[in-house]
Design a protein around this motif. Structure first.
Motif, PDB file in Angstrom:
ATOM      1  N   PHE A   1       4.923  24.828  73.998  1.00  0.00           N
ATOM      2  CA  PHE A   1       5.890  23.739  73.933  1.00  0.00           C
ATOM      3  C   PHE A   1       5.638  22.736  75.039  1.00  0.00           C
ATOM      4  CE2 PHE A   1       7.623  26.976  76.664  1.00  0.00           C
ATOM      5  CZ  PHE A   1       8.241  26.290  77.695  1.00  0.00           C
ATOM      6  N   LYS A   2       6.159  21.534  74.842  1.00  0.00           N
ATOM      7  CA  LYS A   2       6.043  20.476  75.836  1.00  0.00           C
ATOM      8  C   LYS A   2       7.228  20.591  76.780  1.00  0.00           C
ATOM      9  CE  LYS A   2       4.188  16.340  75.430  1.00  0.00           C
ATOM     10  NZ  LYS A   2       3.910  14.985  74.987  1.00  0.00           N
TER      11      LYS A   2
ATOM     12  N   ASP B   1      14.581  23.073  72.636  1.00  0.00           N
ATOM     13  CA  ASP B   1      14.600  22.189  71.483  1.00  0.00           C
ATOM     14  C   ASP B   1      13.420  22.496  70.561  1.00  0.00           C
ATOM     15  OD1 ASP B   1      15.133  20.115  69.768  1.00  0.00           O
ATOM     16  OD2 ASP B   1      14.431  18.545  71.126  1.00  0.00           O
ATOM     17  N   ALA B   2      13.706  22.678  69.289  1.00  0.00           N
ATOM     18  CA  ALA B   2      12.645  23.005  68.332  1.00  0.00           C
ATOM     19  C   ALA B   2      11.624  21.881  68.200  1.00  0.00           C
ATOM     20  CB  ALA B   2      13.255  23.319  66.972  1.00  0.00           C
ATOM     21  N   SER B   3      12.024  20.654  68.470  1.00  0.00           N
ATOM     22  CA  SER B   3      11.087  19.532  68.362  1.00  0.00           C
ATOM     23  C   SER B   3      10.077  19.516  69.508  1.00  0.00           C
ATOM     24  CB  SER B   3      11.835  18.207  68.311  1.00  0.00           C
ATOM     25  OG  SER B   3      12.508  17.969  69.532  1.00  0.00           O
ATOM     26  N   ALA B   4      10.308  20.294  70.559  1.00  0.00           N
ATOM     27  CA  ALA B   4       9.385  20.362  71.694  1.00  0.00           C
ATOM     28  C   ALA B   4       8.244  21.343  71.438  1.00  0.00           C
ATOM     29  CB  ALA B   4      10.130  20.753  72.964  1.00  0.00           C
TER      30      ALA B   4
ATOM     31  N   ILE C   1       4.948  22.706  70.129  1.00  0.00           N
ATOM     32  CA  ILE C   1       3.685  22.118  69.698  1.00  0.00           C
ATOM     33  C   ILE C   1       3.004  23.029  68.685  1.00  0.00           C
ATOM     34  CG2 ILE C   1       1.385  21.416  70.463  1.00  0.00           C
ATOM     35  CD1 ILE C   1       2.692  20.780  73.203  1.00  0.00           C
ATOM     36  N   HIS C   2       3.013  24.332  68.953  1.00  0.00           N
ATOM     37  CA  HIS C   2       2.306  25.287  68.090  1.00  0.00           C
ATOM     38  C   HIS C   2       2.899  26.673  68.319  1.00  0.00           C
ATOM     39  CE1 HIS C   2      -1.113  26.582  65.671  1.00  0.00           C
ATOM     40  NE2 HIS C   2      -1.300  27.569  66.515  1.00  0.00           N
TER      41      HIS C   2
END
Length: 55
Positions: free
Chosen positions: A24-25, A42-45, A47-48
């Motif tokens: 994650f970022k 946050d799920a939007s953070a 990356i993979h």
């Protein structure tokens, strides 16, 4: 940690611990890794996700 380092670390952790790992970022813009069951950000953070059981 750079994205390349994060991917290498995530694959190593996933195969060693045999758990799903998320990359994650972080808030400062760098990439980080942790077990998926411990991630509560946050799920939007994300990356993979590395799953050692995926074919």
């Amino acid at each position: 940690m750079s994205l390349n380092d994060a991917h290498a670390f995530a694959f190593s952790l996933a195969t060693t611990l045999m758990v799903a790992i998320v990359i994650f970022k972080a808030g400062d813009g760098t990439a980080s890794v942790m077990p998926a069951n411990e991630y509560d950000g946050d799920a939007s953070a994300i990356i993979h996700e590395v799953d050692p059981f995926a074919p």
